[in-house]
Design a protein around this motif. Structure first.
Motif, PDB file in Angstrom:
ATOM      1  N   TYR A  31      33.667  42.039  41.272  1.00 26.36           N
ATOM      2  CA  TYR A  31      33.852  43.375  41.856  1.00 26.36           C
ATOM      3  C   TYR A  31      32.994  43.515  43.119  1.00 26.36           C
ATOM      4  CZ  TYR A  31      36.395  45.062  37.772  1.00 26.36           C
ATOM      5  OH  TYR A  31      37.343  45.256  36.772  1.00 26.36           O
ATOM      6  N   THR A  32      33.588  44.160  44.146  1.00 27.49           N
ATOM      7  CA  THR A  32      32.903  44.327  45.434  1.00 27.49           C
ATOM      8  C   THR A  32      32.967  45.802  45.862  1.00 27.49           C
ATOM      9  OG1 THR A  32      34.947  43.776  46.594  1.00 27.49           O
ATOM     10  CG2 THR A  32      33.408  41.978  46.172  1.00 27.49           C
ATOM     11  N   PRO A  33      32.164  46.668  45.245  1.00 27.64           N
ATOM     12  CA  PRO A  33      32.226  48.096  45.582  1.00 27.64           C
ATOM     13  C   PRO A  33      31.785  48.408  47.005  1.00 27.64           C
ATOM     14  CG  PRO A  33      30.377  47.631  44.119  1.00 27.64           C
ATOM     15  CD  PRO A  33      31.190  46.379  44.178  1.00 27.64           C
ATOM     16  N   GLY A  34      31.039  47.505  47.634  1.00 27.07           N
ATOM     17  CA  GLY A  34      30.590  47.752  48.992  1.00 27.07           C
ATOM     18  C   GLY A  34      31.433  47.037  50.028  1.00 27.07           C
ATOM     19  N   THR A  35      31.251  45.724  50.159  1.00 25.52           N
ATOM     20  CA  THR A  35      31.931  44.919  51.175  1.00 25.52           C
ATOM     21  C   THR A  35      32.654  43.756  50.502  1.00 25.52           C
ATOM     22  OG1 THR A  35      30.191  45.477  52.762  1.00 25.52           O
ATOM     23  CG2 THR A  35      31.598  43.596  53.295  1.00 25.52           C
ATOM     24  N   PRO A  36      33.904  43.498  50.892  1.00 26.94           N
ATOM     25  CA  PRO A  36      34.717  44.190  51.895  1.00 26.94           C
ATOM     26  C   PRO A  36      35.300  45.497  51.348  1.00 26.94           C
ATOM     27  CG  PRO A  36      35.988  42.413  50.933  1.00 26.94           C
ATOM     28  CD  PRO A  36      34.610  42.314  50.338  1.00 26.94           C
ATOM     29  N   ALA A  37      35.488  46.455  52.223  1.00 30.02           N
ATOM     30  CA  ALA A  37      35.932  47.787  51.814  1.00 30.02           C
ATOM     31  C   ALA A  37      37.380  47.801  51.338  1.00 30.02           C
ATOM     32  CB  ALA A  37      35.759  48.765  52.976  1.00 30.02           C
ATOM     33  N   TRP A  38      38.202  46.822  51.775  1.00 26.38           N
ATOM     34  CA  TRP A  38      39.630  46.839  51.431  1.00 26.38           C
ATOM     35  C   TRP A  38      39.922  46.252  50.051  1.00 26.38           C
ATOM     36  CZ3 TRP A  38      41.026  41.864  50.510  1.00 26.38           C
ATOM     37  CH2 TRP A  38      40.287  40.863  51.161  1.00 26.38           C
ATOM     38  N   ALA A  39      38.933  45.595  49.440  1.00 25.28           N
ATOM     39  CA  ALA A  39      39.167  44.942  48.141  1.00 25.28           C
ATOM     40  C   ALA A  39      38.310  45.576  47.058  1.00 25.28           C
ATOM     41  CB  ALA A  39      38.872  43.456  48.231  1.00 25.28           C
ATOM     42  N   GLU A  40      38.931  45.909  45.943  1.00 24.14           N
ATOM     43  CA  GLU A  40      38.175  46.403  44.792  1.00 24.14           C
ATOM     44  C   GLU A  40      37.500  45.251  44.066  1.00 24.14           C
ATOM     45  OE1 GLU A  40      38.919  48.714  40.508  1.00 24.14           O
ATOM     46  OE2 GLU A  40      40.627  48.137  41.775  1.00 24.14           O
ATOM     47  N   ARG A  41      38.231  44.116  43.933  1.00 24.06           N
ATOM     48  CA  ARG A  41      37.697  42.965  43.215  1.00 24.06           C
ATOM     49  C   ARG A  41      38.503  41.717  43.577  1.00 24.06           C
ATOM     50  NH1 ARG A  41      39.967  44.547  37.106  1.00 24.06           N
ATOM     51  NH2 ARG A  41      42.176  44.234  37.593  1.00 24.06           N
ATOM     52  N   PHE A  42      37.889  40.566  43.366  1.00 28.41           N
ATOM     53  CA  PHE A  42      38.556  39.274  43.471  1.00 28.41           C
ATOM     54  C   PHE A  42      38.610  38.673  42.073  1.00 28.41           C
ATOM     55  CE2 PHE A  42      36.791  40.239  47.562  1.00 28.41           C
ATOM     56  CZ  PHE A  42      37.731  39.763  48.472  1.00 28.41           C
ATOM     57  N   PHE A  43      39.587  37.773  41.822  1.00 24.91           N
ATOM     58  CA  PHE A  43      39.685  37.233  40.473  1.00 24.91           C
ATOM     59  C   PHE A  43      40.198  35.799  40.464  1.00 24.91           C
ATOM     60  CE2 PHE A  43      43.759  39.403  41.188  1.00 24.91           C
ATOM     61  CZ  PHE A  43      44.674  38.428  40.835  1.00 24.91           C
ATOM     62  N   LEU A  44      39.868  35.111  39.372  1.00 26.40           N
ATOM     63  CA  LEU A  44      40.384  33.781  39.058  1.00 26.40           C
ATOM     64  C   LEU A  44      40.939  33.838  37.641  1.00 26.40           C
ATOM     65  CD1 LEU A  44      40.724  30.687  39.450  1.00 26.40           C
ATOM     66  CD2 LEU A  44      38.388  30.444  38.565  1.00 26.40           C
ATOM     67  N   GLU A  45      42.204  33.448  37.481  1.00 30.29           N
ATOM     68  CA  GLU A  45      42.875  33.547  36.181  1.00 30.29           C
ATOM     69  C   GLU A  45      43.428  32.188  35.765  1.00 30.29           C
ATOM     70  OE1 GLU A  45      46.506  36.021  33.963  1.00 30.29           O
ATOM     71  OE2 GLU A  45      46.073  36.322  36.088  1.00 30.29           O
ATOM     72  N   VAL A  46      43.221  31.840  34.494  1.00 34.03           N
ATOM     73  CA  VAL A  46      43.760  30.611  33.918  1.00 34.03           C
ATOM     74  C   VAL A  46      44.469  30.982  32.626  1.00 34.03           C
ATOM     75  CG1 VAL A  46      43.241  28.324  33.000  1.00 34.03           C
ATOM     76  CG2 VAL A  46      41.879  29.231  34.886  1.00 34.03           C
ATOM     77  N   SER A  47      45.716  30.530  32.459  1.00 38.81           N
ATOM     78  CA  SER A  47      46.455  30.847  31.241  1.00 38.81           C
ATOM     79  C   SER A  47      47.264  29.643  30.788  1.00 38.81           C
ATOM     80  CB  SER A  47      47.392  32.043  31.464  1.00 38.81           C
ATOM     81  OG  SER A  47      48.378  31.736  32.428  1.00 38.81           O
ATOM     82  N   SER A  48      47.598  29.648  29.497  1.00 39.50           N
ATOM     83  CA  SER A  48      48.396  28.585  28.903  1.00 39.50           C
ATOM     84  C   SER A  48      49.524  29.214  28.104  1.00 39.50           C
ATOM     85  CB  SER A  48      47.522  27.721  27.981  1.00 39.50           C
ATOM     86  OG  SER A  48      48.300  26.755  27.299  1.00 39.50           O
ATOM     87  N   VAL A  49      50.712  28.589  28.134  1.00 38.80           N
ATOM     88  CA  VAL A  49      51.857  29.079  27.365  1.00 38.80           C
ATOM     89  C   VAL A  49      52.321  27.989  26.413  1.00 38.80           C
ATOM     90  CG1 VAL A  49      52.609  30.694  29.138  1.00 38.80           C
ATOM     91  CG2 VAL A  49      53.498  28.376  29.161  1.00 38.80           C
ATOM     92  N   ARG A  50      52.760  28.400  25.220  1.00 40.78           N
ATOM     93  CA  ARG A  50      53.207  27.444  24.216  1.00 40.78           C
ATOM     94  C   ARG A  50      54.325  28.048  23.368  1.00 40.78           C
ATOM     95  NH1 ARG A  50      50.802  24.462  26.808  1.00 40.78           N
ATOM     96  NH2 ARG A  50      49.251  22.866  26.285  1.00 40.78           N
ATOM     97  N   SER A  51      55.275  27.211  22.978  1.00 42.24           N
ATOM     98  CA  SER A  51      56.276  27.555  21.975  1.00 42.24           C
ATOM     99  C   SER A  51      56.854  26.249  21.473  1.00 42.24           C
ATOM    100  CB  SER A  51      57.383  28.436  22.561  1.00 42.24           C
ATOM    101  OG  SER A  51      58.311  27.661  23.289  1.00 42.24           O
TER     102      SER A  51
END
Length: 309
Positions: A273-293
């Protein structure tokens, strides 16, 4: 379309046992089911890339995708509007050679490449302090082309006759609806979400007898997750982690293509989360997921940001 991905035609022949169908009919179903499958399996946020193996039909798919959502400012306390969109690329190919009885061995080196771009919008309603409802529509344009070796048999000649364009243009409509519950007052931030997406795809082929056709597929997702409290701080910025599990239920034409109707998802997300700088972004994220069936193995890795509004 020049030499539509023959692997998809062949696995439809084998998986459905529809030997009485014409090559045109099989090609239509295979092509549109593939487009719908591509749209369904690129549902993560941010810039993401993934690999999926459809084990029941021995077909693999590589995906690179960038979806986005922009929340519009609203003076209404409970209602706001948003814009959605996406751009993406996928490559679909056979996992191994296929044999069609009687005594036909088909060794195709083929890749179906698909490019997508979409734009749409919707409305979000705050039903209660901790519950939200949203829905909307997105128009998705896709363009697909195949690269294959021409087989020395009558099936290959027939397909060569029917598909004589380098690329095929497709239009898909995505209708979506979501319900989300995010209770307050907890140290961790739990949530439950159910969403429904309906895809209708239309395509134009250069057939004398056929001007256009369409296919419908849907996916219903149920997910449970939670985000941790603030873990690390740096100059006013901070880190949180999120874990989630989900169930996904397929309907329509895509189930005949991939040969399964449900799959599970497990994922983890790191938010900065970046409440100060940069002003245009609330937060940055990295996501990893796996799918199975029983008919699917895959993973997805995504990076991106949430706009501050």
């Amino acid at each position: 379309m020049h030499n539509l991905l023959r692997s998809l035609i062949l696995y439809c022949l084998i998986a459905t046992g529809a030997y009485a169908e014409t090559v045109k009919e099989i090609a239509e179903k295979a092509h549109l089911a593939n487009i719908n499958a591509l749209l369904i399996f690129t549902a993560q946020e941010g810039i993401n890339s993934g690999h999926y193996r459809f084990t029941e039909v021995d077909v693999e798919m590589d995906v690179i995708h960038l979806p986005f959502t922009y929340q519009l400012a609203s003076e209404h306390e409970r209602i706001n509007y948003f814009v959605v969109g996406n751009v993406g690329y996928s490559r679909t190919y056979l996992s191994e050679d296929i044999e069609i009885p009687p005594e036909r061995h088909l060794d195709y080196d083929n890749h179906l490449r698909t490019y997508t771009a979409g734009l749409g919008g919707g409305i979000r309603y705050k039903a209660m302090e901790d519950s939200y409802l949203s829905g909307g529509i997105e128009l998705i344009y896709s363009r697909s082309g195949a690269s294959v070796k021409k087989p020395d048999d009558d099936i290959g000649d027939a397909i060569e006759d029917f598909f004589n364009q380098n690329y095929n243009d497709n239009i898909s409509y995505r209708f979506f609806a979501d319900a989300e519950y995010r209770p307050d007052g907890y140290r961790f931030k739990p949530y439950a979400k159910i969403s429904f997406n309906l895809y209708e795809t239309k395509s134009t082929f250069d057939f004398d007898e056929l001007a256009s056709f369409k296919s419908q597929s849907s996916v219903t997702r149920v997910s449970l997750g939670a985000e941790t409290p603030k873990l690390l701080y740096n100059n006013g910025n901070y880190l949180t982690l999120e874990g989630y599990i989900g169930g996904n239920y397929l309907g329509g034409e895509v189930t005949h293509s991939v040969q399964f109707d449900s799959y599970g998802t497990v994922g983890a997300v790191a938010y900065w989360y970046t409440p100060g700088t940069p002003a245009w972004a609330e937060r940055f994220f990295l996501e990893v997921s796996s799918v199975r069936s029983n008919g699917l193995e895959g993973y997805n890795v995504g990076v991106g940001f949430t706009l501050d509004f």
